[in-house]
Write a protein that holds these residues in place. Structure first.
Motif, PDB file in Angstrom:
ATOM      1  N   ASP A 191       0.920  -1.165   0.176  1.00  0.00           N
ATOM      2  CA  ASP A 191      -0.193  -0.369  -0.402  1.00  0.00           C
ATOM      3  C   ASP A 191       0.857   1.177   0.176  1.00  0.00           C
ATOM      4  O   ASP A 191       0.757   1.926   0.840  1.00  0.00           O
ATOM      5  CB  ASP A 191      -0.883   0.060   1.230  1.00  0.00           C
ATOM      6  CG  ASP A 191      -1.664   1.112   1.483  1.00  0.00           C
ATOM      7  OD1 ASP A 191      -2.032   1.796   0.692  1.00  0.00           O
ATOM      8  OD2 ASP A 191      -2.951   1.305   1.760  1.00  0.00           O
ATOM      9  N   ARG A 192       0.097   1.780  -1.001  1.00  0.00           N
ATOM     10  CA  ARG A 192       1.515   3.098  -1.168  1.00  0.00           C
ATOM     11  C   ARG A 192       1.434   4.302  -0.737  1.00  0.00           C
ATOM     12  O   ARG A 192       1.504   6.050  -1.400  1.00  0.00           O
ATOM     13  CB  ARG A 192       2.286   3.815  -2.881  1.00  0.00           C
ATOM     14  CG  ARG A 192       2.984   1.772  -3.195  1.00  0.00           C
ATOM     15  CD  ARG A 192       3.582   1.618  -4.429  1.00  0.00           C
ATOM     16  NE  ARG A 192       4.660   1.268  -4.511  1.00  0.00           N
ATOM     17  CZ  ARG A 192       4.762  -0.167  -5.107  1.00  0.00           C
ATOM     18  NH1 ARG A 192       4.000  -0.450  -4.534  1.00  0.00           N
ATOM     19  NH2 ARG A 192       6.173  -0.841  -4.950  1.00  0.00           N
ATOM     20  N   SER A 193      -0.038   4.199  -0.196  1.00  0.00           N
ATOM     21  CA  SER A 193      -0.788   5.821   0.408  1.00  0.00           C
ATOM     22  C   SER A 193      -0.664   5.948   0.976  1.00  0.00           C
ATOM     23  O   SER A 193       0.322   5.390   1.944  1.00  0.00           O
ATOM     24  CB  SER A 193      -1.904   5.065   0.340  1.00  0.00           C
ATOM     25  OG  SER A 193      -2.709   4.551   1.770  1.00  0.00           O
ATOM     26  N   ALA A 194      -0.910   7.684   1.083  1.00  0.00           N
ATOM     27  CA  ALA A 194      -0.181   8.143   2.590  1.00  0.00           C
ATOM     28  C   ALA A 194      -0.337   7.837   2.884  1.00  0.00           C
ATOM     29  O   ALA A 194       0.406   8.273   4.549  1.00  0.00           O
ATOM     30  CB  ALA A 194      -0.860  10.061   2.062  1.00  0.00           C
ATOM     31  N   PRO A 195      -1.520   7.417   4.330  1.00  0.00           N
ATOM     32  CA  PRO A 195      -2.232   6.602   5.424  1.00  0.00           C
ATOM     33  C   PRO A 195      -1.073   5.816   5.498  1.00  0.00           C
ATOM     34  O   PRO A 195      -1.103   5.347   7.197  1.00  0.00           O
ATOM     35  CB  PRO A 195      -3.238   6.479   5.217  1.00  0.00           C
ATOM     36  CG  PRO A 195      -4.080   7.496   3.975  1.00  0.00           C
ATOM     37  CD  PRO A 195      -3.056   7.729   3.019  1.00  0.00           C
ATOM     38  N   ALA A 196      -0.687   5.045   4.584  1.00  0.00           N
ATOM     39  CA  ALA A 196       0.270   3.924   5.284  1.00  0.00           C
ATOM     40  C   ALA A 196       1.313   4.085   4.970  1.00  0.00           C
ATOM     41  O   ALA A 196       2.138   4.027   6.611  1.00  0.00           O
ATOM     42  CB  ALA A 196       0.255   2.917   3.892  1.00  0.00           C
ATOM     43  N   ARG A 197       1.706   5.701   5.219  1.00  0.00           N
ATOM     44  CA  ARG A 197       3.464   6.160   4.980  1.00  0.00           C
ATOM     45  C   ARG A 197       2.906   6.737   6.438  1.00  0.00           C
ATOM     46  O   ARG A 197       4.139   5.881   7.054  1.00  0.00           O
ATOM     47  CB  ARG A 197       4.017   6.692   4.180  1.00  0.00           C
ATOM     48  CG  ARG A 197       3.546   7.178   2.496  1.00  0.00           C
ATOM     49  CD  ARG A 197       4.185   5.655   2.135  1.00  0.00           C
ATOM     50  NE  ARG A 197       4.162   5.672   0.982  1.00  0.00           N
ATOM     51  CZ  ARG A 197       5.268   5.114  -0.290  1.00  0.00           C
ATOM     52  NH1 ARG A 197       6.574   5.068   0.218  1.00  0.00           N
ATOM     53  NH2 ARG A 197       5.021   5.047  -1.041  1.00  0.00           N
TER      54      ARG A 197
ATOM     55  N   ARG B  62       9.554  10.749  -6.344  1.00  0.00           N
ATOM     56  CA  ARG B  62       9.964  10.301  -6.838  1.00  0.00           C
ATOM     57  C   ARG B  62       8.477   9.268  -7.624  1.00  0.00           C
ATOM     58  O   ARG B  62       8.327   8.730  -7.124  1.00  0.00           O
ATOM     59  CB  ARG B  62      10.752   8.848  -6.138  1.00  0.00           C
ATOM     60  CG  ARG B  62      12.362   9.153  -6.398  1.00  0.00           C
ATOM     61  CD  ARG B  62      12.850  10.760  -7.040  1.00  0.00           C
ATOM     62  NE  ARG B  62      13.435   9.039  -8.810  1.00  0.00           N
ATOM     63  CZ  ARG B  62      14.131   8.211  -8.780  1.00  0.00           C
ATOM     64  NH1 ARG B  62      15.235   7.897  -7.541  1.00  0.00           N
ATOM     65  NH2 ARG B  62      14.149   7.625  -9.808  1.00  0.00           N
ATOM     66  N   PRO B  63       8.573   9.642  -9.147  1.00  0.00           N
ATOM     67  CA  PRO B  63       7.354   8.782  -9.818  1.00  0.00           C
ATOM     68  C   PRO B  63       7.765   7.507  -9.907  1.00  0.00           C
ATOM     69  O   PRO B  63       6.633   6.614  -9.482  1.00  0.00           O
ATOM     70  CB  PRO B  63       7.347   9.446 -11.320  1.00  0.00           C
ATOM     71  CG  PRO B  63       7.614  11.069 -11.080  1.00  0.00           C
ATOM     72  CD  PRO B  63       9.606  11.216  -9.927  1.00  0.00           C
TER      73      PRO B  63
ATOM     74  N   TRP C  43      -0.938  -3.122 -10.579  1.00  0.00           N
ATOM     75  CA  TRP C  43      -0.016  -1.976 -11.405  1.00  0.00           C
ATOM     76  C   TRP C  43      -1.061  -1.059 -11.289  1.00  0.00           C
ATOM     77  O   TRP C  43      -0.584   0.085 -11.316  1.00  0.00           O
ATOM     78  CB  TRP C  43       0.629  -2.464 -12.603  1.00  0.00           C
ATOM     79  CG  TRP C  43       1.582  -3.329 -12.353  1.00  0.00           C
ATOM     80  CD1 TRP C  43       2.144  -3.357 -11.427  1.00  0.00           C
ATOM     81  CD2 TRP C  43       2.898  -2.847 -12.841  1.00  0.00           C
ATOM     82  NE1 TRP C  43       3.169  -4.403 -11.461  1.00  0.00           N
ATOM     83  CE2 TRP C  43       4.163  -3.603 -12.408  1.00  0.00           C
ATOM     84  CE3 TRP C  43       3.746  -1.869 -13.928  1.00  0.00           C
ATOM     85  CZ2 TRP C  43       5.796  -3.901 -12.297  1.00  0.00           C
ATOM     86  CZ3 TRP C  43       4.726  -2.031 -14.274  1.00  0.00           C
ATOM     87  CH2 TRP C  43       5.697  -2.180 -13.589  1.00  0.00           C
ATOM     88  N   PRO C  44      -2.274  -1.067 -12.501  1.00  0.00           N
ATOM     89  CA  PRO C  44      -2.944  -0.272 -12.575  1.00  0.00           C
ATOM     90  C   PRO C  44      -2.883   0.761 -11.464  1.00  0.00           C
ATOM     91  O   PRO C  44      -3.574   2.437 -11.437  1.00  0.00           O
ATOM     92  CB  PRO C  44      -4.341  -0.645 -13.428  1.00  0.00           C
ATOM     93  CG  PRO C  44      -4.081  -1.364 -14.175  1.00  0.00           C
ATOM     94  CD  PRO C  44      -2.611  -1.858 -13.046  1.00  0.00           C
ATOM     95  N   ALA C  45      -3.282   0.365 -10.551  1.00  0.00           N
ATOM     96  CA  ALA C  45      -4.265   1.384  -9.455  1.00  0.00           C
ATOM     97  C   ALA C  45      -2.859   1.723  -8.616  1.00  0.00           C
ATOM     98  O   ALA C  45      -2.879   3.038  -8.078  1.00  0.00           O
ATOM     99  CB  ALA C  45      -4.586   0.159  -8.528  1.00  0.00           C
ATOM    100  N   ALA C  46      -2.116   1.459  -8.716  1.00  0.00           N
ATOM    101  CA  ALA C  46      -0.199   1.845  -7.894  1.00  0.00           C
ATOM    102  C   ALA C  46      -0.054   2.932  -8.958  1.00  0.00           C
ATOM    103  O   ALA C  46       0.013   4.079  -8.378  1.00  0.00           O
ATOM    104  CB  ALA C  46       0.689   0.329  -8.093  1.00  0.00           C
TER     105      ALA C  46
ATOM    106  N   ARG D 194      -0.071   9.203 -10.018  1.00  0.00           N
ATOM    107  CA  ARG D 194      -0.803  10.390 -10.447  1.00  0.00           C
ATOM    108  C   ARG D 194      -1.139  11.297  -9.222  1.00  0.00           C
ATOM    109  O   ARG D 194      -1.112  12.497  -9.381  1.00  0.00           O
ATOM    110  CB  ARG D 194      -1.372   9.713 -11.701  1.00  0.00           C
ATOM    111  CG  ARG D 194      -0.931   9.053 -12.652  1.00  0.00           C
ATOM    112  CD  ARG D 194      -1.652   9.340 -13.866  1.00  0.00           C
ATOM    113  NE  ARG D 194      -2.482  10.384 -14.218  1.00  0.00           N
ATOM    114  CZ  ARG D 194      -2.832  10.018 -15.560  1.00  0.00           C
ATOM    115  NH1 ARG D 194      -3.201   8.742 -16.029  1.00  0.00           N
ATOM    116  NH2 ARG D 194      -4.093  11.056 -15.689  1.00  0.00           N
ATOM    117  N   ALA D 195      -1.558  10.736  -8.117  1.00  0.00           N
ATOM    118  CA  ALA D 195      -2.766  11.582  -7.477  1.00  0.00           C
ATOM    119  C   ALA D 195      -1.892  12.251  -6.270  1.00  0.00           C
ATOM    120  O   ALA D 195      -2.106  13.092  -5.300  1.00  0.00           O
ATOM    121  CB  ALA D 195      -3.580  10.491  -6.565  1.00  0.00           C
ATOM    122  N   GLN D 196      -0.932  10.938  -6.373  1.00  0.00           N
ATOM    123  CA  GLN D 196       0.529  12.055  -4.476  1.00  0.00           C
ATOM    124  C   GLN D 196       2.251  12.619  -4.848  1.00  0.00           C
ATOM    125  O   GLN D 196       1.973  13.254  -3.994  1.00  0.00           O
ATOM    126  CB  GLN D 196       1.242  10.447  -3.929  1.00  0.00           C
ATOM    127  CG  GLN D 196      -0.760  10.063  -3.618  1.00  0.00           C
ATOM    128  CD  GLN D 196      -0.025   8.398  -2.556  1.00  0.00           C
ATOM    129  OE1 GLN D 196      -1.330   8.425  -1.153  1.00  0.00           O
ATOM    130  NE2 GLN D 196       1.303   8.428  -2.309  1.00  0.00           N
TER     131      GLN D 196
END
Length: 591
Positions: free
Chosen positions: A81-87, A139-140, A174-177, A182-184
């Motif tokens: 999970d690469r989302s900001a809340p996970a970080r 980092r994209p 992959w598409p979701a990641a 693009r959002a973060q």
């Protein structure tokens, strides 16, 4: 440097809370026993062991990709999970682990656990420091889960059919990641140079997914129809992501890749446990550069008094294999080095070790001019390391082909084979994997690791491995290259040099081909302080060897010293000194 009572840190891991371990390999039975150990264990040593085990369990639960890379394979079919809340959750868990570590009474730890405590403290401190930089906004490529797929494609565990199923399952995500990227990713924090670098990596990855990976899945009992559906969707998402990077992100990107003096010095002292600074490194680098230039001049005079070392080195670059034989040339030299150290009795090879030759992964070809090494996962039973070689890219012009081949000259191939293979990184990692220490399996120091590779080059020269004096000339030129790194890396990150000035410095002082020099400096922009590790690490190992010899006197045995060093894992030099001298029986007062 005295590290008594000081705190340090190492590498961050990004994770997500998931169900507990569902499946493990037989090689971690001892680890599983530790997982149940309570943190209220009676001894300080047991508390530290239990905390390390808890840390591993949390990483395994939070990060499927970490689990794959570590060889636990508990969730090979999922992505992180690469989302900001996970970080944020990651950082909170890391901070909690650090508090638990600091609650342990270090005066009650034995010598080995004291070293482990310092190492673990450094690991956790670094993770929190790096989390504050929020690199996931900059980092994209952090959202292109290539390693999650590639590590399974080239891995040996679990079985081939299971790995192919996992590859397909991960490609489906992959598409979701990529959409999350693009959002973060924040344009104001992203360096334009990195956008170009990551867009180029994306194109290389697309070629791999659309070509080589298909045959990997087919020959390993995968499900080709399902794989191709997943692959095609991943490719479409990757293409859209690359176009977004180029068309939308790049024009708006205004961030800087320059690390800054304060952060650079912090990383040297707190992550690498080095009592130095960017200013000191630059001065040290120039001293080693001049010293090595003198060695080169003396050797060149002995070889041919009518030509300079630069002329000899330039001439030696023409002695290279054809483009279709570069890979085979590296493989042959690695095999020769392995046979040499066995014949000479220099080292004992761990049972079951193996070195496979592979092409450099596509996302690394812009930053690894010649090649590199990837060790076996720390908890996997098979000790299969991978020596990767950067090929001549298809579609290169004749001039580009010749430039790349001049970099892959015969002397260079000999030295790189020693550095990456035997007795360099591969022997180092394969030996470290035999020791039972969980923490030291997972974490290590770039300073020791790269220093050992450079130390191995000199050791093989001293024992007669090099075929001729031109190989020695190449080795010294590579030492010059490492000395230049000590000047360039802190200079570009503290404003002393621009990118272009650094490239030209490499060309002028070391004689690198410009394309290779550009790849080198490009890597430094993404990995501050790594490039200085080689010379610093080699000097630390030499100093430790000399100290051990002086302390042991007639009882000093060089082969035993090397074995003891490698068995400790890749500790930072200050901690390696404590561990090795203790293992050799050197009394504390002598340390």
């Amino acid at each position: 440097m005295d590290v008594q009572g000081r705190t340090r840190r190492f590498r961050p891991y990004r994770c997500f809370l998931t169900p507990p371990i569902r499946r493990t390999s037989l090689g971690i039975a001892a680890l599983l026993l530790l997982l149940a150990a309570p943190l209220t264990a009676q001894s300080a040593n047991a508390r530290l062991d239990a905390l390390v085990a808890r840390h591993v369990r949390e990483l395994d639960a939070r990060s499927p990709e970490w689990s794959t890379g570590a060889g636990l394979h508990s969730a090979d079919d999922r992505l992180d999970d690469r989302s900001a809340p996970a970080r944020l959750r990651d950082s909170a868990l890391t901070a909690a682990t650090l508090r638990r570590l600091q609650a342990i009474d270090t005066t009650r730890l034995d010598g080995r656990h004291r070293v482990d405590w310092l190492l673990f403290h450094s690991v956790l401190e670094t993770a929190l420091f790096d989390a504050g930089a929020r690199s996931w906004q900059r980092r994209p490529s952090a959202y292109i889960p290539f390693n999650a797929v590639y590590s399974l494609a080239v891995g040996s565990e679990p079985g081939p059919a299971a790995r192919m199923r996992a590859i397909t399952a991960r490609l489906e995500q992959w598409p979701a990641a990529l959409a999350l990227g693009r959002a973060q990713v924040v344009a104001a924090r992203t360096p334009r140079f990195w956008v170009d670098l990551d867009a180029g990596s994306a194109r290389g990855i697309a070629r791999y997914l659309g070509g080589e990976l298909d045959s990997v899945v087919a020959r390993n009992h995968g499900d080709p129809p399902r794989f191709r559906r997943a692959r095609d969707r991943a490719l479409a998402a990757l293409d859209a992501y690359a176009r977004w990077m180029t068309d939308t992100l790049r024009p708006a990107a205004t961030g800087s890749w320059v690390y800054g003096t304060e952060a650079y010095d912090w990383r040297l002292r707190h992550s690498k446990l080095l009592d130095t600074s960017a200013d000191s490194l630059v001065a040290f680098g120039f001293r080693v550069l001049h010293e090595t230039t003198g060695e080169l001049a003396a050797l060149a005079h002995a070889i041919d008094s009518t030509r300079s070392w630069r002329q000899l080195a330039d001439s030696a670059k023409t002695l290279h294999p054809p483009a279709d034989s570069v890979f085979a040339a590296y493989s042959a030299e690695a095999a020769r080095a392995r046979a040499f150290i066995r014949e000479k009795g220099l080292f004992t090879l761990p049972a079951g070790e193996r070195l496979d030759m592979v092409l450099t992964p596509p996302h690394l070809r812009q930053t690894y001019a010649y090649g590199g090494y990837s060790p076996a996962a720390p908890f996997e039973k098979r000790k299969v390391g991978r020596f990767f070689v950067t090929p001549v890219e298809p579609g290169s012009t004749p001039e580009q082909v010749e430039s790349k081949l001049r970099g892959h000259n015969a002397g260079w191939i000999t030295i790189v084979a020693v550095h990456e293979g035997y007795p360099g990184h591969h022997l180092q990692y394969a030996t470290a994997a035999t020791q039972p220490n969980v923490l030291r399996k997972l974490y290590g120091s770039e300073v020791f690791g790269e220093g050992w590779g450079l130390y191995a080059e000199e050791l093989m020269y001293r024992n007669g491995f090099f075929p001729d004096s031109l190989a020695r000339l190449t080795q010294l030129r590579m030492k010059l290259w490492r000395a230049a790194r000590v000047i360039i890396d802190p200079s570009i990150h503290t404003g002393r040099m621009s990118f272009d000035e650094a490239v030209q410095f490499f060309v002028d002082s070391v004689g690198l081909e410009k394309a290779d020099a550009t790849a080198e400096v490009t890597r430094y922009t993404t990995w501050p302080t790594q490039a200085v590790s080689y010379i610093l690490g080699m000097r630390a190992i030499e100093a430790l060897r000399d100290e051990a010899r002086a302390a042991r006197g007639d009882r000093f045995d060089l082969a035993r010293f090397h074995r003891v060093v490698l068995e400790q894992g890749s500790l930072p030099p200050a901690l390696m000194r404590r561990a090795v001298l203790g293992a050799l029986g050197v009394k504390e007062e002598k340390r």
